[in-house]
Design a protein around this motif. Structure first.
Motif, PDB file in Angstrom:
ATOM      1  N   ILE A  55       0.841  -1.186   0.000  1.00  0.00           N
ATOM      2  CA  ILE A  55       0.000   0.000   0.000  1.00  0.00           C
ATOM      3  C   ILE A  55       0.880   1.241   0.000  1.00  0.00           C
ATOM      4  N   VAL A  56       0.521   2.204  -0.835  1.00  0.00           N
ATOM      5  CA  VAL A  56       1.174   3.522  -0.861  1.00  0.00           C
ATOM      6  C   VAL A  56       0.090   4.546  -0.581  1.00  0.00           C
ATOM      7  N   THR A  57       0.104   5.124   0.597  1.00  0.00           N
ATOM      8  CA  THR A  57      -0.943   6.065   1.004  1.00  0.00           C
ATOM      9  C   THR A  57      -0.626   7.501   0.650  1.00  0.00           C
ATOM     10  N   ASN A  58       0.576   7.751   0.216  1.00  0.00           N
ATOM     11  CA  ASN A  58       0.975   9.115  -0.120  1.00  0.00           C
ATOM     12  C   ASN A  58       1.900   9.062  -1.317  1.00  0.00           C
ATOM     13  N   VAL A  59       1.768  10.066  -2.186  1.00  0.00           N
ATOM     14  CA  VAL A  59       2.627  10.099  -3.369  1.00  0.00           C
ATOM     15  C   VAL A  59       4.082  10.236  -2.974  1.00  0.00           C
ATOM     16  N   MET A  60       4.356  10.973  -1.913  1.00  0.00           N
ATOM     17  CA  MET A  60       5.731  11.184  -1.481  1.00  0.00           C
ATOM     18  C   MET A  60       6.339   9.938  -0.866  1.00  0.00           C
ATOM     19  N   ASP A  61       5.509   8.942  -0.536  1.00  0.00           N
ATOM     20  CA  ASP A  61       6.059   7.691  -0.021  1.00  0.00           C
ATOM     21  C   ASP A  61       6.943   7.004  -1.055  1.00  0.00           C
ATOM     22  N   PHE A  63       8.663   8.501  -3.372  1.00  0.00           N
ATOM     23  CA  PHE A  63       9.908   9.273  -3.427  1.00  0.00           C
ATOM     24  C   PHE A  63      10.798   8.945  -2.234  1.00  0.00           C
ATOM     25  N   ASP A  64      10.202   8.807  -1.063  1.00  0.00           N
ATOM     26  CA  ASP A  64      10.982   8.459   0.132  1.00  0.00           C
ATOM     27  C   ASP A  64      11.581   7.062   0.013  1.00  0.00           C
ATOM     28  N   VAL A 147      -3.993  -8.649   6.225  1.00  0.00           N
ATOM     29  CA  VAL A 147      -2.674  -8.066   6.457  1.00  0.00           C
ATOM     30  C   VAL A 147      -2.153  -7.471   5.152  1.00  0.00           C
ATOM     31  N   GLU A 148      -1.891  -6.185   5.165  1.00  0.00           N
ATOM     32  CA  GLU A 148      -1.300  -5.504   4.023  1.00  0.00           C
ATOM     33  C   GLU A 148      -0.191  -4.597   4.534  1.00  0.00           C
ATOM     34  N   PHE A 149       0.881  -4.491   3.765  1.00  0.00           N
ATOM     35  CA  PHE A 149       2.066  -3.760   4.177  1.00  0.00           C
ATOM     36  C   PHE A 149       2.116  -2.407   3.472  1.00  0.00           C
ATOM     37  N   ARG A 150       2.439  -1.394   4.235  1.00  0.00           N
ATOM     38  CA  ARG A 150       2.789  -0.112   3.620  1.00  0.00           C
ATOM     39  C   ARG A 150       4.216  -0.213   3.093  1.00  0.00           C
ATOM     40  N   LEU A 151       4.423   0.260   1.898  1.00  0.00           N
ATOM     41  CA  LEU A 151       5.716   0.085   1.251  1.00  0.00           C
ATOM     42  C   LEU A 151       6.822   0.804   2.015  1.00  0.00           C
ATOM     43  N   ILE A 152       6.568   2.026   2.444  1.00  0.00           N
ATOM     44  CA  ILE A 152       7.603   2.814   3.125  1.00  0.00           C
ATOM     45  C   ILE A 152       7.932   2.195   4.485  1.00  0.00           C
TER      46      ILE A 152
END
Length: 244
Positions: A55-61, A63-64, A147-152
């Motif tokens: 999951i990517v909840t923010n566009v800047m994630d 980039f980070d 269960v889902e993982f945030r990429l950042i």
């Protein structure tokens, strides 16, 4: 005479730091052309046993994540070159046995930490992530848990866990290697027998300060520190029994 020596050594140090900076920039450029391969390499422990989504909840994630992967990989691949420049800078003032001792200790410690790094990436992390993803609840009951993982968050946790363990292994092996050859076996046995609890407490105290308050990490670091020092003590006892 001393001001001229300081000037020449400072000039040489500046050139070597410039070489390290250039190599770091080149690694960043190479990483920019292989970002998808690097991202796949980092997500491999999670995708090895389960086909999940991030999951990517923010566009800047994104980039980070890219910046974090770029800099972490560049630092990792520049580390041997940094050790080489450090060796060349100090070799003019060292004896021959000191140069050989430095090369052997750094080489063996780096290979040992690299083996630990590969074991964590291919064996330990997939097993941990497989265990964590089994907590899903998908039935006809009232509560369904997926269960889902945030990429950042995933990338930060994996990089922190892997590089911290490998760096700690590098330092412990380097210290052990130096103590093994600079001190007598009887002295090493004395230190490991009577002071290993103090060493374990000091290592755990530093680990608990620098790591996040995660119960799993704290338990793992505690077991890892105890097992590592006990293996060292067992190896010292075995070596001492063969000498006697």
């Amino acid at each position: 005479m001393y001001p001229r020596l300081i000037y020449f050594y400072s000039l040489e140090l500046g050139f070597r730091l410039f070489y390290i900076f250039i190599s770091f920039c080149l690694c960043l450029i190479v990483n920019s052309f292989n970002i998808y391969n690097i991202l796949f390499f980092e997500t491999y422990p999670f995708l090895k046993f389960a086909s999940k989504k991030f999951i990517v909840t923010n566009v800047m994630d994104l980039f980070d994540v890219i910046c974090l992967l770029f800099f972490s990989k560049s630092v990792f691949f520049c580390f041997p070159f940094v050790m080489f420049q450090l060796y060349k800078f100090n070799s003019s003032s060292w004896y021959i046995y000191q140069c050989g001792f430095f090369k052997n200790s750094i080489k063996l410690a780096f290979l040992f930490s690299l083996a630990i790094l590969m074991f964590i990436h291919t064996g330990l992390l997939p097993s941990i992530l497989q265990f964590l993803t089994k907590w899903e609840i998908n039935t006809d009951s009232i509560i369904n848990i997926f269960v889902e993982f945030r990429l950042i968050s995933y990338v930060k946790w994996v990089l922190t866990f892997r590089y911290f363990i490998s760096s700690l292994s590098f330092l412990i092996f380097l210290i052990f290697f130096q103590l093994w050859f600079l001190l007598s076996i009887e002295r090493v046995y004395f230190l490991t027998k009577y002071y290993r609890k103090i060493f374990i407490f000091s290592v755990l105290f530093i680990l608990f300060l620098v790591t996040p308050p995660d119960g799993f990490l704290l338990i793992f670091f505690t077991i890892f520190a105890f097992v590592k020092f006990e293996i060292v003590f067992l190896f010292v006892c075995y070596k001492l029994s063969n000498i006697n």
